[in-house]
Design a protein around this motif. Structure first.
Motif, PDB file in Angstrom:
ATOM      1  N   GLN A  62       5.959  15.841  -2.590  1.00  0.00           N
ATOM      2  CA  GLN A  62       5.037  16.221  -3.770  1.00  0.00           C
ATOM      3  C   GLN A  62       3.538  16.707  -3.455  1.00  0.00           C
ATOM      4  O   GLN A  62       3.539  17.867  -3.745  1.00  0.00           O
ATOM      5  CB  GLN A  62       5.169  15.141  -4.986  1.00  0.00           C
ATOM      6  N   ALA A 105       4.178  14.509 -12.012  1.00  0.00           N
ATOM      7  CA  ALA A 105       5.362  13.658 -10.989  1.00  0.00           C
ATOM      8  C   ALA A 105       4.906  12.932 -10.410  1.00  0.00           C
ATOM      9  O   ALA A 105       5.360  11.809 -10.032  1.00  0.00           O
ATOM     10  CB  ALA A 105       6.033  15.012 -10.213  1.00  0.00           C
ATOM     11  N   GLN A 140       6.182   8.940 -10.554  1.00  0.00           N
ATOM     12  CA  GLN A 140       6.534   8.178  -9.343  1.00  0.00           C
ATOM     13  C   GLN A 140       5.929   7.126  -9.124  1.00  0.00           C
ATOM     14  O   GLN A 140       6.308   6.071  -8.847  1.00  0.00           O
ATOM     15  CB  GLN A 140       6.315   9.281  -8.267  1.00  0.00           C
TER      16      GLN A 140
END
Length: 140
Positions: A95, A124, A128
């Motif tokens: 990411q 994100a 996460q």
């Protein structure tokens, strides 16, 4: 015994952000406040004198050391804005490749300004981190 310095407190998040010297950094801090609040669903709380945290978890290491920490957070520091996530794994590393201009430290990611990063990737990373910490440290 070691006393943890970064504890949740009742100091005002808004007052803290309003006292950030740089107008641009102050503006970015308010944007981050909205992003983190919307993404996590948690109310922002001050942790120590300068970290804005969202949610919390209780950790206990094999050494016996234990404490509480925010699931995610940020701090608009003088030099850069610090973003606090769970320790990185391969998914987080992937990411971060698409995150934008940043540097990493042992426990955080540093950015200069929101305009340098992909907000979708930020969301994100937040999700996460929360998921990882909730799985690793389930509420007792």
């Amino acid at each position: 015994m070691y006393e943890l310095k970064t504890k949740q407190n009742d100091n005002s998040v808004i007052e803290f952000i309003e006292n950030v010297d740089s107008p641009k950094k102050r503006e970015d801090a308010f944007k981050l406040l909205d992003i983190f609040t919307e993404t996590t669903g948690y109310e922002a709380k001050m942790w120590g004198p300068s970290i804005i945290g969202f949610g919390s978890y209780h950790y206990k290491y094999k050494s016996g050391h234990e404490g509480d920490a925010p699931l995610v957070g940020f701090s608009p520091r003088k030099a850069k804005i610090s973003l606090y996530f769970a320790p990185g794994d391969k998914a987080q590393d992937e990411q971060l490749k698409d995150f934008g201009k940043h540097t990493t430290g042992k426990a955080c990611v540093y950015i200069n300004k929101i305009a340098d990063i992909d907000v979708g990737v930020l969301k994100a990373l937040i999700n996460q981190s929360v998921k990882f910490l909730r799985k690793t440290y389930p509420e007792q």
